[in-house]
Design a protein around this motif. Structure first.
Motif, PDB file in Angstrom:
ATOM      1  N   UNK A 192       0.681  -1.367   0.452  1.00 12.54           N
ATOM      2  CA  UNK A 192       0.532  -0.197  -0.114  1.00 12.54           C
ATOM      3  C   UNK A 192       0.881   1.079  -0.072  1.00 12.54           C
ATOM      4  N   UNK A 193       0.659   2.134  -0.748  1.00  8.39           N
ATOM      5  CA  UNK A 193       1.094   3.573  -0.543  1.00  8.39           C
ATOM      6  C   UNK A 193       0.267   4.586  -0.660  1.00  8.39           C
ATOM      7  N   UNK A 194       0.744   5.158   1.133  1.00  8.44           N
ATOM      8  CA  UNK A 194       0.334   6.373   0.584  1.00  8.44           C
ATOM      9  C   UNK A 194       1.132   8.160   0.902  1.00  8.44           C
ATOM     10  N   UNK A 195       0.202   9.050   0.032  1.00  3.48           N
ATOM     11  CA  UNK A 195       0.191  10.533   0.172  1.00  3.48           C
ATOM     12  C   UNK A 195      -0.428  11.646   1.112  1.00  3.48           C
ATOM     13  N   UNK A 196       0.608  12.322   2.085  1.00  4.96           N
ATOM     14  CA  UNK A 196      -0.201  13.167   2.651  1.00  4.96           C
ATOM     15  C   UNK A 196      -1.249  14.270   1.623  1.00  4.96           C
ATOM     16  N   UNK A 197      -2.714  13.819   2.553  1.00  2.84           N
ATOM     17  CA  UNK A 197      -3.611  15.473   1.613  1.00  2.84           C
ATOM     18  C   UNK A 197      -4.365  15.361   2.682  1.00  2.84           C
ATOM     19  N   UNK A 198      -4.341  16.709   2.950  1.00  2.02           N
ATOM     20  CA  UNK A 198      -5.360  17.112   4.370  1.00  2.02           C
ATOM     21  C   UNK A 198      -6.251  17.786   3.774  1.00  2.02           C
ATOM     22  N   UNK A 199      -7.697  17.300   3.892  1.00  2.00           N
ATOM     23  CA  UNK A 199      -9.544  18.054   4.040  1.00  2.00           C
ATOM     24  C   UNK A 199      -8.617  19.514   4.233  1.00  2.00           C
ATOM     25  N   UNK A 200      -9.489  20.342   3.644  1.00  2.00           N
ATOM     26  CA  UNK A 200      -8.998  21.954   3.066  1.00  2.00           C
ATOM     27  C   UNK A 200      -9.810  22.169   4.915  1.00  2.00           C
ATOM     28  N   UNK A 201      -9.144  23.219   5.330  1.00  2.00           N
ATOM     29  CA  UNK A 201      -9.680  23.711   7.011  1.00  2.00           C
ATOM     30  C   UNK A 201     -11.252  24.180   6.951  1.00  2.00           C
ATOM     31  N   UNK A 202     -10.528  25.426   6.297  1.00  2.00           N
ATOM     32  CA  UNK A 202     -11.520  26.080   6.398  1.00  2.00           C
ATOM     33  C   UNK A 202     -13.286  25.459   5.404  1.00  2.00           C
ATOM     34  N   UNK A 203     -14.109  25.473   6.167  1.00  2.00           N
ATOM     35  CA  UNK A 203     -14.873  25.468   5.901  1.00  2.00           C
ATOM     36  C   UNK A 203     -15.922  26.438   5.343  1.00  2.00           C
TER      37      UNK A 203
END
Length: 514
Positions: A192-203
């Protein structure tokens, strides 16, 4: 396992270092900076032999490295890596699922601290451990290590899954905990290969709306997030699944008919017939010769549920025999959804099964009428094993190799979460004002859920309403299902979004969350 030239790769949890030794021996690491580490400082004879070979080949070897404390290690913490690899992590012993989950979670959280921006974290697990649909060894999700969930705590998303074949690494021996000579079964193992991808912090602003001009000249206000989805225009994007299906339908028709692709149409479901009847193409179509069809990529707005549905609208005049023949033709699509399986599934279909039809004419006899076919792309996608929220996912891609259509999402196998949200009306029961969940206020609730969810809400529905016999107040319960195809969403993250929705309902509508 291939790395680009110049990559800086960290291997953690190496047992006897035979895996890295195999990579270097095959010449797969030319021009790559390798660092191989092990938790144990006391090494077996085989491990010492492999370490000597690695050092001779320029590999940096560090002993006594805890994979869950990389960011604290005196050497490792000062380095940054493009790839961090952990093959077959395990705490040792049997029936330790909770501890192995903890191991994964703490490893992921530590790994991102020494991971270069855009880098990848690779984990190899035995069959059945991961808890993902493509795993050939089927287990209940709650009986797995929940690798995608554990990674999400570090804002990591699953980007790819590959089968792991030990035979591809000559000399590699899988040893157990603390370099014991005892091996373990690797049948069905996956990488399994993972990469950092945050959700948009500001709604978005909870009640923000944008005006959309419809094809009948009217306008409608949509939640700001729904408006942004419409602006994506997935039907014109051939790398999206909806865009591919649109092109496929056009190609199917073009084999037997003259097809003119027209501009995008947007209309309301509630006024569909009237809106399409006013379309300029209806007048143009009447003047065309037979076997000519006008094709519009389209979006239908369902005001009741505040949803967008991608469609293909076809206008045709004259004898419909040829059109019916094409639409009724049975076709097989071999579709592989990467989040579901390693192998494609043959999907037999006829476009007619996903099509509604109406006709427009100047008189009741329907002489010289224009036939309008409304093809549901969302229904076609579901038949092909692609769910509605996947159709709108950011970063998706479609590729055709031979007769196999492969659909890949940016974030694979995301976890789903379901939470209920209950609240009291701000108004005592009685009179017309009691209907909080109808009309304008109902739309406000939909707008708040859509905007605050910002793409993490898979679906929601009013589950129940209740009138308190003493307090004279009504309570309403919504069931909201969360899933993200474009960023890491843990259960904690989903609960945070859920809480924000409740807070905005209280702020904007004056309700009381229970």
């Amino acid at each position: 396992m291939n790395f680009a030239e110049g990559s800086r790769v960290l291997f953690v949890g190496e047992g006897d270092f035979s895996f890295v030794a195999s990579l270097s021996q095959q010449g797969l690491c030319a021009g790559i900076h390798l660092t191989a580490t092990s938790l144990q400082e006391q090494q077996s004879e085989r491990a010492r032999s492999n370490v000597e070979v690695l050092v001779e080949r320029g590999v940096k070897v560090v002993l006594g490295v805890d994979a869950t404390r990389l960011h604290l290690h005196p050497v490792i913490r000062h380095l940054r890596f493009t790839h961090i690899v952990f093959n077959f992590p395990h705490v040792g012993g049997k029936m330790r699922i909770d501890l192995n989950r903890k191991l994964l979670r703490e490893f992921f959280q530590s790994a991102v601290e020494v991971l270069e921006c855009g880098g990848h974290v690779v984990v190899t697990l035995c069959g059945g451990q991961a808890g993902v649909p493509p795993d050939p060894v089927v287990r209940r999700w709650d009986d797995s290590w929940k690798v995608v969930l554990m990674a999400s705590y570090a804002d990591l998303v699953l980007r790819s899954i590959q089968k792991f074949s030990p035979d591809s690494f000559p000399g590699y021996t899988a040893t157990g905990y603390r370099s014991l000579e005892k091996t373990f079964c690797q049948d069905g193992a996956l990488m399994f290969m993972f990469q950092v991808c945050e959700l948009s912090p500001e709604p978005l602003d909870a009640e923000a709306t944008e005006s959309v001009l419809l094809c009948d000249g009217c306008s409608i206000k949509l939640p700001a997030f729904l408006h942004s989805q419409l602006q994506m225009d997935i039907m014109s994007d051939k790398s999206s699944f909806a865009g591919y299906l649109y092109s496929w339908v056009v190609g199917l028709l073009s084999a037997n008919l003259t097809v003119y692709c027209q501009e995008t149409l947007v209309f309301r479901k509630e006024t569909q017939c009237m809106s399409l009847g006013k379309c300029e193409t209806v007048s143009i179509c009447k003047d065309q010769r037979e076997c000519t069809i006008f094709c519009h990529p389209s979006y239908r707005i369902n005001e009741e549920s505040l949803q967008l549905e991608p469609l293909v609208i076809l206008f045709y005049s004259g004898d419909t025999e040829m059109l019916e023949s094409v639409l009724s033709q049975s076709v097989t699509l071999n579709v592989r959804n990467v989040s579901h399986s390693f192998t494609p599934v043959a999907r037999q279909l006829a476009v007619r099964d996903f099509t509604d039809q109406m006709c427009f004419s100047d008189d009741q006899s329907c002489a010289g009428s224009v036939v309008c076919c409304v093809v549901s792309v969302a229904a076609l996608a579901r038949h092909c094993g692609v769910e509605e929220d996947e159709v709108w996912a950011l970063g998706q891609s479609v590729s055709l190799c031979g007769d196999v259509l492969t659909f890949t999402q940016w974030s694979l196998c995301p976890v789903e979460y379901i939470y209920d949200l209950s609240f009291w009306d701000s108004i005592a029961s009685g009179g017309e004002n009691n209907a909080l969940v109808s009309g304008t206020l109902n739309m406000t609730i939909d707008t708040i859920i859509t905007n605050m969810g910002r793409g993490t809400v898979k679906s929601y529905r009013l589950l129940s309403s209740y009138s308190h016999p003493v307090l004279g107040r009504r309570s309403h319960t919504y069931r909201i299902e969360y899933r993200s195809w474009h960023g890491a969403l843990s259960d904690q993250g989903a609960k945070q979004v859920h809480s924000q929705i409740g807070q905005q309902l209280e702020k904007c509508l004056g309700v009381e969350v229970r």
